[in-house]
Write an enzyme that holds these catalytic residues in place. Structure first.
Site, PDB file in Angstrom:
ATOM      1  CG  ASP A  74      -8.508  11.065 -32.139  1.00 31.92           C
ATOM      2  OD1 ASP A  74      -9.153  10.007 -32.028  1.00 31.92           O
ATOM      3  OD2 ASP A  74      -7.496  11.189 -32.848  1.00 31.92           O
ATOM      4  CB  THR A 107      -6.073   6.535 -30.508  1.00 31.82           C
ATOM      5  OG1 THR A 107      -7.061   7.556 -30.275  1.00 31.82           O
ATOM      6  CG2 THR A 107      -6.242   6.032 -31.927  1.00 31.82           C
ATOM      7  CB  THR A 108      -7.601   7.817 -25.484  1.00 31.60           C
ATOM      8  OG1 THR A 108      -7.800   8.882 -26.416  1.00 31.60           O
ATOM      9  CG2 THR A 108      -7.237   8.394 -24.135  1.00 31.60           C
ATOM     10  CG  ASP A 405     -12.224   8.073 -34.107  1.00 33.25           C
ATOM     11  OD1 ASP A 405     -11.318   7.877 -34.934  1.00 33.25           O
ATOM     12  OD2 ASP A 405     -12.067   8.731 -33.060  1.00 33.25           O
TER      13      ASP A 405
END
Length: 549
Positions: A74, A107-108, A405
């Site tokens: 994550d 988020t990545t 998520d």
């Protein structure tokens, strides 16, 4: 405390300057040199998380200063636990955190895209293009990409009974997590939890009513959705009943103890009679408190504070089960779920303020006989708890992050039921659209727009590379097919499902992701051109200032 080696001050006209101690030296990086140092820092951060992108992305092991190990892919978790010193790199960490707070997933990807944008802008700077013109080109390209996403998006239908599309979206979000072996079960839990608390007419999801808890033991397959509240507590006395039916709950934030003077006091006991008198006083107070609770009609007490053994014994003798040391957030959730009122004083307790639940019971886990309390059939049926199990703490924590998520992905779909297709299909389509638009623009911004399009290609390139495919060859093939077949749903087949693989990987349309990535990238990479660094020679201590000119 160490003495400050430099002081920030202003003169009589408000102009800033820095006062340095003796033996200190100051250097100032500015212009192209400062901008390139920012770009290098951002690229370094982006390269760290790049290999974690996609369903075949690799995990990272993070070791805290006290030796605690975290294994995750994550992006927000990786960056938040890294010790980043460079100020521009910290802005990328904040970008990932804001993406996690606002969207909950991706988020990545935002960090990889930000790093790619800055990497492309470095080449433009070397060609002598002014940073302002690059930033303007990025803005125009971002607007084109957002309009392209709105054009290619599909609207999907869902309802309380038809959850197939919601389930596919949740499974897409879970596909890159450690829990992917149980992603069908986790996706179903996420969808059920969101639909339980969602108001479909207003397209709103009350996240406060979803609690995610976990306990080491069992396997991921033992994870379950509890329609009620789960708290990591048990009855205060072992002889109290472990099940209360038709519970009427007194939710207290006042302790079971005699009142104390608010000022400093001292009590001297010099004889046995005085001690017995004090003991009888305490017992009378305890009995009065218990009588007030019973008079209100309560048959279960949940208290935020603790109580001593005498009060506990009297509660058990008067057939009044109690739970003590319940945390503040849990107290609030219990009050919401049972539609009760939090009572700060025994004098304020009335039957109208009691919470109501059909069943309150203790559950036991494993051979260690760990106990937890489950409050079910609550008056507010929308409150739910997801109980995550796993073989160790690392698995439980990663399961919680994965569920967060997935829940956010389903929540986003309820708020806006448009989707684009995964595997980098949307990125490739937007890249093609920007390239086409750049050819029609006569100004110098066309170079920045092409650079933006190349940066968008970094997402499918990373997906292909992490999946063991030839990145450039795979991207070229998919991009060619998108143009020839006019099909924006074609993406990188990361899971080896064939040509239609990306069709099944629907992801929510979040045009704000592109805007949230472009704006800080433009501002931090292009607009900051002064970098003042000073260091103290004896201690080799370095501190940095970043000044926007």
């Amino acid at each position: 405390m160490a003495e400050h080696q430099a002081v920030y001050a202003t003169d009589e006209y408000g102009r800033p300057f820095i006062i340095l101690r003796e033996q200190a030296k100051k250097t100032r990086a500015h212009g192209l040199e400062a901008i390139k140092s920012h770009i290098l820092a951002a690229k370094t951060v982006a390269n760290i998380v790049r290999t974690s992108l996609g369903p075949r992305g690799l995990d990272k092991i993070l070791i805290s200063p006290d030796g605690e190990i975290t294994v995750t892919n994550d992006g927000a978790t990786i960056l938040s636990q890294m010790e980043v010193e460079h100020q521009i790199a910290k802005l990328l960490v904040q970008l990932s955190r804001s993406q996690d707070d606002e969207v909950g997933d991706g988020t990545t990807g935002v960090v990889v895209l930000a790093g790619a944008l800055l990497e492309q802008s470095e080449a433009l700077l070397d060609r002598g293009i002014h940073p302002i013109r690059i930033a303007d080109g990025f803005d125009r390209a971002c607007a084109i990409a957002v309009s392209n996403l709105e054009r290619i998006a599909d609207t999907i239908e869902y309802s309380k009974t038809n959850t197939e599309n919601l389930l596919k979206t949740a499974m897409t979000s879970l596909g890159s997590k450690i829990v992917s072996k149980e992603h069908q079960q986790f996706a179903q839990i996420a969808v059920d939890a969101v639909l339980q608390v969602a108001d479909l007419e207003r397209r709103d999801v009350l996240f406060d009513l979803i609690k995610v808890d976990g306990k080491v033991g069992g396997s991921l397959a033992d994870t379950q959705l509890i329609k009620g509240v789960l708290i990591d507590k048990d009855m205060s006395h072992p002889q109290m009943p472990d099940k209360v039916e038709d519970a009427r709950i007194a939710i207290l934030t006042c302790p079971f103890e005699p009142p104390r003077p608010k000022t400093k006091h001292k009590l001297d006991i010099t004889s046995v009679e005085e001690f017995k008198k004090l003991q009888n006083y305490e017992k009378e107070k305890f009995l009065d408190m218990i009588k007030r609770v019973q008079d209100s009609g309560a048959n279960l007490v949940i208290c935020q504070w603790g109580f001593d053994d005498e009060a506990n014994h009297l509660l058990m003798q008067n057939d009044l089960p109690a739970v003590r040391w319940v945390g503040g957030p849990e107290i609030e959730l219990i009050a919401i779920a049972t539609e009760g009122r939090i009572v700060p004083r025994f004098e304020d307790l009335t039957p109208e303020k009691l919470g109501k639940a059909g069943l309150v019971r203790e559950v036991t886990f494993g051979t260690t006989r760990d106990k937890m309390m489950v409050i079910e059939e609550c008056a507010n049926t929308r409150a739910v708890t997801i109980f995550v199990r796993g073989s160790n703490k690392m698995i439980v924590d990663e399961g919680k992050r994965a569920l967060h998520d997935a829940i956010c992905a389903v929540r986003n779909l309820i708020k806006d039921n448009r989707v684009v297709y995964g595997g980098g299909a949307a990125d490739i389509s937007s890249s093609i659209a920007i390239q086409k638009a750049a050819d029609e623009i006569p100004s110098i911004e066309q170079y920045a727009m092409r650079a933006f399009a190349s940066a968008l290609d970094s997402i499918p390139l990373a997906l292909a590379e992490n999946s063991g495919l030839s990145p450039i060859e795979t991207l070229s093939e998919v991009k060619s097919r998108q143009v020839k077949e006019n099909d924006s749903k074609l993406g990188i087949d990361c899971n080896g499902r064939g040509n239609k693989g990306a069709y099944e990987e629907a992801v929510c349309v979040r045009s704000t992701d592109l805007q949230a990535t472009t704006i800080p990238t433009r501002d931090t990479g292009m607009y900051i051109d002064a970098f003042i660094l000073w260091s103290i020679v004896p201690n080799d201590w370095i501190c940095s200032w970043f000044v926007q000119s």
